[in-house]
Motif scaffolding. Structure first.
Motif, PDB file in Angstrom:
ATOM      1  N   PHE A 345       0.893  -1.215  -0.082  1.00  0.00           N
ATOM      2  CA  PHE A 345      -0.045  -0.119  -0.377  1.00  0.00           C
ATOM      3  C   PHE A 345       0.908   1.176   0.008  1.00  0.00           C
ATOM      4  CE2 PHE A 345      -3.765  -2.078   2.399  1.00  0.00           C
ATOM      5  CZ  PHE A 345      -4.115  -2.818   1.417  1.00  0.00           C
ATOM      6  N   THR A 346       1.951   1.208   0.771  1.00  0.00           N
ATOM      7  CA  THR A 346       2.745   2.218   0.882  1.00  0.00           C
ATOM      8  C   THR A 346       3.403   2.780  -0.415  1.00  0.00           C
ATOM      9  OG1 THR A 346       4.753   1.108   1.396  1.00  0.00           O
ATOM     10  CG2 THR A 346       3.459   1.891   3.308  1.00  0.00           C
ATOM     11  N   GLU A 347       3.514   1.663  -1.398  1.00  0.00           N
ATOM     12  CA  GLU A 347       4.104   2.323  -2.768  1.00  0.00           C
ATOM     13  C   GLU A 347       2.920   2.836  -3.639  1.00  0.00           C
ATOM     14  OE1 GLU A 347       4.980  -1.604  -4.746  1.00  0.00           O
ATOM     15  OE2 GLU A 347       6.340  -2.267  -3.199  1.00  0.00           O
ATOM     16  N   GLY A 348       1.736   2.909  -3.170  1.00  0.00           N
ATOM     17  CA  GLY A 348       0.972   3.748  -3.929  1.00  0.00           C
ATOM     18  C   GLY A 348       0.216   3.112  -5.262  1.00  0.00           C
ATOM     19  N   PHE A 349      -0.682   3.655  -5.849  1.00  0.00           N
ATOM     20  CA  PHE A 349      -1.111   2.982  -7.035  1.00  0.00           C
ATOM     21  C   PHE A 349      -1.351   4.156  -8.030  1.00  0.00           C
ATOM     22  CE2 PHE A 349      -2.577   0.683  -3.249  1.00  0.00           C
ATOM     23  CZ  PHE A 349      -2.394  -0.542  -3.833  1.00  0.00           C
ATOM     24  N   PRO A 350      -0.405   4.475  -8.659  1.00  0.00           N
ATOM     25  CA  PRO A 350      -0.287   5.614  -9.865  1.00  0.00           C
ATOM     26  C   PRO A 350      -1.270   5.472 -10.641  1.00  0.00           C
ATOM     27  CG  PRO A 350       2.114   4.762  -9.093  1.00  0.00           C
ATOM     28  CD  PRO A 350       1.145   4.004  -8.441  1.00  0.00           C
ATOM     29  N   GLY A 351      -2.061   6.458 -10.905  1.00  0.00           N
ATOM     30  CA  GLY A 351      -3.126   6.633 -12.028  1.00  0.00           C
ATOM     31  C   GLY A 351      -4.360   5.732 -11.597  1.00  0.00           C
ATOM     32  N   ARG A 352      -4.420   5.225 -10.404  1.00  0.00           N
ATOM     33  CA  ARG A 352      -5.740   4.363 -10.115  1.00  0.00           C
ATOM     34  C   ARG A 352      -6.202   5.313  -8.870  1.00  0.00           C
ATOM     35  NH1 ARG A 352      -5.287   3.162 -13.891  1.00  0.00           N
ATOM     36  NH2 ARG A 352      -4.542   1.144 -14.969  1.00  0.00           N
ATOM     37  N   ARG A 353      -7.596   5.318  -8.980  1.00  0.00           N
ATOM     38  CA  ARG A 353      -8.313   6.042  -7.826  1.00  0.00           C
ATOM     39  C   ARG A 353      -9.010   4.991  -7.227  1.00  0.00           C
ATOM     40  NH1 ARG A 353     -12.806   9.129  -6.463  1.00  0.00           N
ATOM     41  NH2 ARG A 353     -13.997   7.657  -8.204  1.00  0.00           N
ATOM     42  N   MET A 354      -9.507   3.912  -7.662  1.00  0.00           N
ATOM     43  CA  MET A 354     -10.217   2.972  -7.102  1.00  0.00           C
ATOM     44  C   MET A 354      -9.580   1.706  -6.537  1.00  0.00           C
ATOM     45  SD  MET A 354     -13.740   1.956  -6.294  1.00  0.00           S
ATOM     46  CE  MET A 354     -14.558   0.262  -6.521  1.00  0.00           C
ATOM     47  N   ILE A 355      -9.518   1.408  -5.222  1.00  0.00           N
ATOM     48  CA  ILE A 355      -8.719   0.235  -4.819  1.00  0.00           C
ATOM     49  C   ILE A 355      -9.766  -0.841  -4.101  1.00  0.00           C
ATOM     50  CG2 ILE A 355      -6.564  -0.720  -3.411  1.00  0.00           C
ATOM     51  CD1 ILE A 355      -5.935   1.486  -5.571  1.00  0.00           C
TER      52      ILE A 355
END
Ligand code: GLN
Length: 396
Positions: A345-355
């Motif tokens: 999670f700490t790496e993030g999800f660039p370009g995505r809004r919905m997880i």
């Protein structure tokens, strides 16, 4: 297909059958009658399977193995603080019936030597000697999953040769750590030692303890999880008396032996094992029992320090889709597993809004993992993600 496990157990018995060292103790006239060649092994998994070889249905007295569940009962009755006032949690390095009390406090060193077991027996709440033995017997029946009885002949023979335990009980009373009258405690303790069990019963009991206190066959909780952990910790450090250090070094399975020749071993999360063979070594542990455990530990890699890294397998799959990013979790999540997820999670999800975080393949989440995951999901939302948690079993 035929399981290879029973054949493996048969082979071990064959390999160890020639070990005829050790002696049958003469203290109890009933135990002295035991057949020296009596030999059985049973292995019961936390998945609910049981595998056996040899004499696994013949009955013998449980003896010192009863100290484990009696300690569990006393811990539940009184709580850990009250129990620590009467018995410590240190290995004594002494033999089972040593008069070993802590110089400063008078407490026995641990619950699994006789001095500790007598003090622990007295802590089981009851209105009479019979009631106390009955409560202890009932807990053994619950874990064995069948009715067990107290062998009267063994009980009487035990009492006829109990001068040493009587002496210890009086000493415990003198230093103020015995919660009942010495004669009653000795009688009741001899009663708990005289519960009749088979090797199969002991493996079944051990499998409940290996499964965190939940019966692998019925799914019923029979021991409090924290109590189970405390009893197992004591078995790991003190269960084999003055042989405990080398036992945990070589075999690595929390265990408890009894003077009738049985040994139970509990490998948390995996199996409960019981072996019985009456001839004992100098530490009071079954000669063939020790040999069987050494082989099982080596062949099946059952050492408790041999652990799998559950953390790595917590994430089952990740699906990067147009509309959302899905993280599928699996297994039993504890700190290490939750940490793997949080690190992702700490790496993030660039370009995505919905997880989407999917818990459908997760079996259990412990307290620590739940706290860490809930906090992290909250933080993901704070970072602006829309987080959808799929958790039909309400694990969070
Ligand atoms: N009844 C036995 C005793 O107290 C139990 C000892 C044992 O099993 N090691 O002496």
């Amino acid at each position: 297909m035929k399981s290879p496990i029973p054949e493996y157990l048969e082979r071990i018995l064959l390999e160890c059958r020639d070990l005829d060292g050790g002696t049958i103790p003469e203290g109890n006239s009933e135990l002295a009658k035991a057949d020296p060649d009596f030999f059985g092994v049973a292995l019961s998994s936390v998945g609910g399977s049981i595998y056996t070889a040899g004499d696994v249905d013949d009955l013998f007295s449980i003896q010192s193995i009863s100290k484990t569940l009696t300690y569990a009962l006393a811990l539940d009755d009184n709580g850990i603080e009250a129990m620590l006032r009467v018995v410590d949690t240190e290995p004594s390095g002494d033999s089972f019936n040593e008069i070993s009390l802590e110089p400063e406090t008078g407490r026995p060193r641990n619950a699994l030597i006789n001095a500790g077991a007598l003090a622990v027996h007295a802590m089981v709440k009851a209105d009479s000697v019979e009631h106390r033995v009955e409560r202890i017997r009932a807990l053994h029946c619950a874990l064995a999953g069948r009715e067990l009885s107290v062998d009267r002949a063994v009980h009487e023979a035990e009492l006829a040769a109990d001068d040493r335990n009587t002496g210890i009980a009086h000493l415990l009373k003198a230093v103020g750590v015995l919660g009942a009258e010495p004669a009653d405690v000795v009688e009741g303790y001899a009663g708990q030692c005289s519960i009749s069990v088979s090797c199969r019963d002991l493996a079944t009991i051990a499998s409940v303890m290996a499964n965190g206190g939940i019966s692998p066959t019925t799914g019923e909780r029979l021991l409090d999880a924290a109590t189970d952990r405390r009893v197992l910790a004591t078995m790991a450090t003190c269960g084999m008396y003055d042989g405990s250090g080398s036992w945990i070094f070589t075999v690595g399975i929390p265990a408890k032996s009894g003077v009738a020749g049985a040994i139970i071993g509990v490998l948390p999360g995996q199996v409960g094992v019981a072996v019985v063979s009456p001839r004992l070594n100098a530490h009071g542990n079954s000669v063939r029992g020790v040999a069987v455990f050494e082989r099982l530990s080596r062949d099946l890699e059952l050492h408790m320090m041999h652990v799998s890294s559950t953390g790595q397998s917590a994430i089952r799959a990740m699906h990067d889709r147009e509309e959302s990013y899905r993280v599928e979790l699996q297994g039993d999540l504890r700190f290490a597993g939750a940490e793997t997820v949080v690190a992702r999670f700490t790496e993030g999800f660039p370009g995505r809004r919905m997880i989407e975080v999917d818990f459908r393949h997760v079996r259990e989440v412990d307290e620590a993992a739940r706290g860490l995951l809930n906090e992290s999901l909250f933080r993901l939302r704070e970072d602006g993600y829309e987080v959808d948690v799929i958790d039909p079993n309400a694990l969070l």
